[in-house]
Design an enzyme around this catalytic site. Structure first.
Site, PDB file in Angstrom:
ATOM      1  N   GLN A   1       0.748  21.161  17.255  1.00 13.54           N
ATOM      2  CA  GLN A   1      -0.382  20.294  17.587  1.00 13.54           C
ATOM      3  C   GLN A   1      -0.824  20.556  19.025  1.00 13.54           C
ATOM      4  O   GLN A   1      -1.827  20.027  19.475  1.00 13.54           O
ATOM      5  CB  GLN A   1       0.026  18.825  17.459  1.00 13.54           C
ATOM      6  CG  GLN A   1       0.496  18.431  16.084  1.00 13.54           C
ATOM      7  CD  GLN A   1       1.183  17.075  16.091  1.00 13.54           C
ATOM      8  OE1 GLN A   1       0.533  16.028  16.035  1.00 13.54           O
ATOM      9  NE2 GLN A   1       2.496  17.065  16.171  1.00 13.54           N
TER      10      GLN A   1
ATOM     11  N   ASP B   1      -1.812  24.072  24.436  1.00 12.98           N
ATOM     12  CA  ASP B   1      -1.503  24.669  25.742  1.00 12.98           C
ATOM     13  C   ASP B   1      -1.142  26.153  25.701  1.00 12.98           C
ATOM     14  O   ASP B   1      -0.988  26.799  26.746  1.00 12.98           O
ATOM     15  CB  ASP B   1      -0.378  23.874  26.437  1.00 12.98           C
ATOM     16  CG  ASP B   1       0.900  23.763  25.588  1.00 12.98           C
ATOM     17  OD1 ASP B   1       1.208  24.710  24.834  1.00 12.98           O
ATOM     18  OD2 ASP B   1       1.586  22.726  25.692  1.00 12.98           O
TER      19      ASP B   1
ATOM     20  N   HIS C   1      -4.642  22.062  16.163  1.00  8.27           N
ATOM     21  CA  HIS C   1      -5.564  21.266  16.988  1.00  8.27           C
ATOM     22  C   HIS C   1      -6.366  22.123  17.968  1.00  8.27           C
ATOM     23  O   HIS C   1      -6.935  21.609  18.923  1.00  8.27           O
ATOM     24  CB  HIS C   1      -4.801  20.162  17.738  1.00  8.27           C
ATOM     25  CG  HIS C   1      -4.325  19.054  16.842  1.00  8.27           C
ATOM     26  ND1 HIS C   1      -3.475  18.050  17.261  1.00  8.27           N
ATOM     27  CD2 HIS C   1      -4.603  18.784  15.543  1.00  8.27           C
ATOM     28  CE1 HIS C   1      -3.240  17.225  16.249  1.00  8.27           C
ATOM     29  NE2 HIS C   1      -3.907  17.641  15.197  1.00  8.27           N
TER      30      HIS C   1
ATOM     31  N   CYS D   1     -19.521  27.069  21.603  1.00  5.33           N
ATOM     32  CA  CYS D   1     -20.883  26.653  21.927  1.00  5.33           C
ATOM     33  C   CYS D   1     -21.348  25.607  20.910  1.00  5.33           C
ATOM     34  O   CYS D   1     -21.199  25.812  19.702  1.00  5.33           O
ATOM     35  CB  CYS D   1     -21.810  27.866  21.901  1.00  5.33           C
ATOM     36  SG  CYS D   1     -23.530  27.402  22.149  1.00  5.33           S
TER      37      CYS D   1
ATOM     38  N   CYS E   1     -24.789  27.728  19.203  1.00 10.53           N
ATOM     39  CA  CYS E   1     -24.640  28.884  18.307  1.00 10.53           C
ATOM     40  C   CYS E   1     -23.232  29.005  17.729  1.00 10.53           C
ATOM     41  O   CYS E   1     -22.959  29.939  16.975  1.00 10.53           O
ATOM     42  CB  CYS E   1     -25.035  30.168  19.026  1.00 10.53           C
ATOM     43  SG  CYS E   1     -23.905  30.642  20.356  1.00 10.53           S
TER      44      CYS E   1
ATOM     45  N   GLY F   1       9.376  16.935  19.248  1.00  9.88           N
ATOM     46  CA  GLY F   1       8.550  16.386  20.330  1.00  9.88           C
ATOM     47  C   GLY F   1       7.201  15.864  19.913  1.00  9.88           C
ATOM     48  O   GLY F   1       6.212  16.051  20.614  1.00  9.88           O
TER      49      GLY F   1
ATOM     50  N   ASN G   1      13.815  14.789  19.376  1.00 10.66           N
ATOM     51  CA  ASN G   1      12.919  13.943  20.167  1.00 10.66           C
ATOM     52  C   ASN G   1      13.762  13.180  21.187  1.00 10.66           C
ATOM     53  O   ASN G   1      14.941  12.932  20.962  1.00 10.66           O
ATOM     54  CB  ASN G   1      12.174  12.943  19.258  1.00 10.66           C
ATOM     55  CG  ASN G   1      10.898  12.412  19.902  1.00 10.66           C
ATOM     56  OD1 ASN G   1      10.928  11.881  21.011  1.00 10.66           O
ATOM     57  ND2 ASN G   1       9.779  12.576  19.217  1.00 10.66           N
TER      58      ASN G   1
HETATM   59  N1  APR Z   1      11.942  16.550  24.398  1.00  4.79           N
HETATM   60  C1  APR Z   1      11.678  16.080  23.150  1.00  4.79           C
HETATM   61  N2  APR Z   1      10.757  15.137  22.893  1.00  4.79           N
HETATM   62  C2  APR Z   1      10.080  14.642  23.939  1.00  4.79           C
HETATM   63  C3  APR Z   1      10.284  15.083  25.264  1.00  4.79           C
HETATM   64  C4  APR Z   1      11.264  16.083  25.478  1.00  4.79           C
HETATM   65  N3  APR Z   1      11.556  16.564  26.686  1.00  4.79           N
HETATM   66  N4  APR Z   1       9.428  14.394  26.085  1.00  4.79           N
HETATM   67  C5  APR Z   1       8.720  13.569  25.285  1.00  4.79           C
HETATM   68  N5  APR Z   1       9.097  13.705  23.991  1.00  4.79           N
HETATM   69  C6  APR Z   1       8.562  13.036  22.805  1.00  4.79           C
HETATM   70  C7  APR Z   1       8.165  11.602  22.985  1.00  4.79           C
HETATM   71  O1  APR Z   1       9.271  10.742  22.748  1.00  4.79           O
HETATM   72  C8  APR Z   1       7.090  11.435  21.897  1.00  4.79           C
HETATM   73  O2  APR Z   1       7.651  11.061  20.655  1.00  4.79           O
HETATM   74  O3  APR Z   1       7.363  13.712  22.482  1.00  4.79           O
HETATM   75  C9  APR Z   1       6.502  12.848  21.772  1.00  4.79           C
HETATM   76  C10 APR Z   1       5.102  13.007  22.328  1.00  4.79           C
HETATM   77  O4  APR Z   1       4.234  12.227  21.563  1.00  4.79           O
HETATM   78  P1  APR Z   1       2.651  12.216  21.820  1.00  4.79           P
HETATM   79  O5  APR Z   1       2.382  12.043  23.270  1.00  4.79           O
HETATM   80  O6  APR Z   1       2.067  11.223  20.883  1.00  4.79           O
HETATM   81  O7  APR Z   1       2.210  13.710  21.436  1.00  4.79           O
HETATM   82  P2  APR Z   1       1.868  14.329  20.012  1.00  4.79           P
HETATM   83  O8  APR Z   1       2.741  13.766  18.945  1.00  4.79           O
HETATM   84  O9  APR Z   1       1.845  15.799  20.202  1.00  4.79           O
HETATM   85  O10 APR Z   1       0.395  13.809  19.792  1.00  4.79           O
HETATM   86  C11 APR Z   1      -0.294  14.221  18.643  1.00  4.79           C
HETATM   87  O11 APR Z   1      -2.336  13.321  19.473  1.00  4.79           O
HETATM   88  O12 APR Z   1      -3.874  12.937  21.209  1.00  4.79           O
HETATM   89  C12 APR Z   1      -3.530  13.722  20.130  1.00  4.79           C
HETATM   90  O13 APR Z   1      -4.412  15.831  19.678  1.00  4.79           O
HETATM   91  C13 APR Z   1      -3.422  15.190  20.445  1.00  4.79           C
HETATM   92  O14 APR Z   1      -2.037  16.845  19.403  1.00  4.79           O
HETATM   93  C14 APR Z   1      -2.027  15.546  19.967  1.00  4.79           C
HETATM   94  C15 APR Z   1      -1.742  14.472  18.932  1.00  4.79           C
END
Ligand code: APR
Length: 249
Positions: free
Chosen positions: A107, A110, A125, A133, A136, A193, A219
């Protein structure tokens, strides 16, 4: 080693992963946290007083494209300095073991999985490095190079937007189809994560489960998916993933 490493949980997860012929991985912002990139939810989830979601919708771009570009230009600028961490590298090693039987669905926008050396990466994502654009529809890769405050298309002069998927937008069809296929056919899915609350991405976890795959989650804390997984590795992915791969022998 991280003080909270749970050896029993790691051994259990390794027993699930070791015999898997096909492996898929779903990553979220948490895997890049140890590279210094902020996650979306939780501490630091606000940006200039806006919820991050509020600067990542088509409506926000229509209302105030300069604000949206300020947000994305800052995120793009951070790409120039961040580097993959041990979690990204552990997934490269896993792919090297499995070859074509490995797929990494991310997702994240980066590009750090590719920078680490992962090859079969499905960016559901989009990518911060690319622009599209609005006139176009031409897509170009601008890397991490700074862009104008309100960049325009070189071909047709219409406004450019980041080539990422915003809330309320559909996912890129072909990439999404490949991601569904990867989780449908895997024997083991690693979920790393992600808060697992943003759909349809989080639905991939259910697809894998319905097809009988073993689920391993990494996580820092329990997520919306944790109740449905077979092994939960609580800790930073930069520690837990290398520990897991080490146990594969
Ligand atoms: N190791 C493992 N997990 C981690 C770490 C780490 N060092 N640091 C944070 N986390 C976990 C957090 O506990 C959380 O559950 O990563 C998760 C991040 O969650 P979000 O911030 O919600 O990110 P994500 O799940 O990727 O979001 C999904 O939401 O805004 C949109 O498009 C965006 O792709 C993104 C989507």
């Amino acid at each position: 080693m991280h003080p909270t490493v749970d050896n029993d949980a790691l051994d259990h997860a390794a027993r699930l992963l070791r015999p898997a012929h096909r492996v898929a991985v779903l990553t979220g912002a948490g895997i890049s946290a140890e590279s210094g990139l902020a996650t979306f939810r939780g501490a630091g989830g606000l940006w200039e007083g806006h919820r991050v979601e509020d600067v990542a919708t088509p409506a926000a771009f229509q209302r105030d494209p300069a604000l949206v570009w300020r947000f994305y230009n800052l995120r793009r600028a951070s790409l120039a300095t961040v580097k993959p961490n041990a979690g990204h590298l552990a997934l490269v090693e896993l792919e090297q073991r499995l070859g074509a039987n490995f797929a990494l669905v991310t997702q994240n926008v980066d590009g750090l999985h590719q920078a680490a050396g992962s090859r079969n990466v499905l960016e559901i994502h989009g990518s911060l490095r690319r622009v599209r654009c609005v006139g176009c529809a031409r897509i170009s890769d601008r890397g991490a190079k700074p862009l104008a405050d309100l960049p325009n298309c070189e071909k047709c002069t219409a406004m450019l937007r980041p080539d990422v998927v915003w809330f309320e937008e559909p996912l890129p069809e072909d990439i999404w189809r490949q991601a569904v296929e990867a989780v449908q056919t895997c024997d083991c899915l690693l979920v790393v994560g992600t808060s697992a609350i943003v759909y349809p991405a989080a639905g991939l976890i259910d697809v894998a489960r319905l097809e009988g795959a073993d689920l391993i989650e990494v996580n820092l804390q329990k997520s919306a998916a944790s109740a449905r997984v077979d092994a939960l590795l609580l800790g930073p992915s930069g520690t837990m993933l290398p520990e897991l791969i080490k146990r594969l022998g």
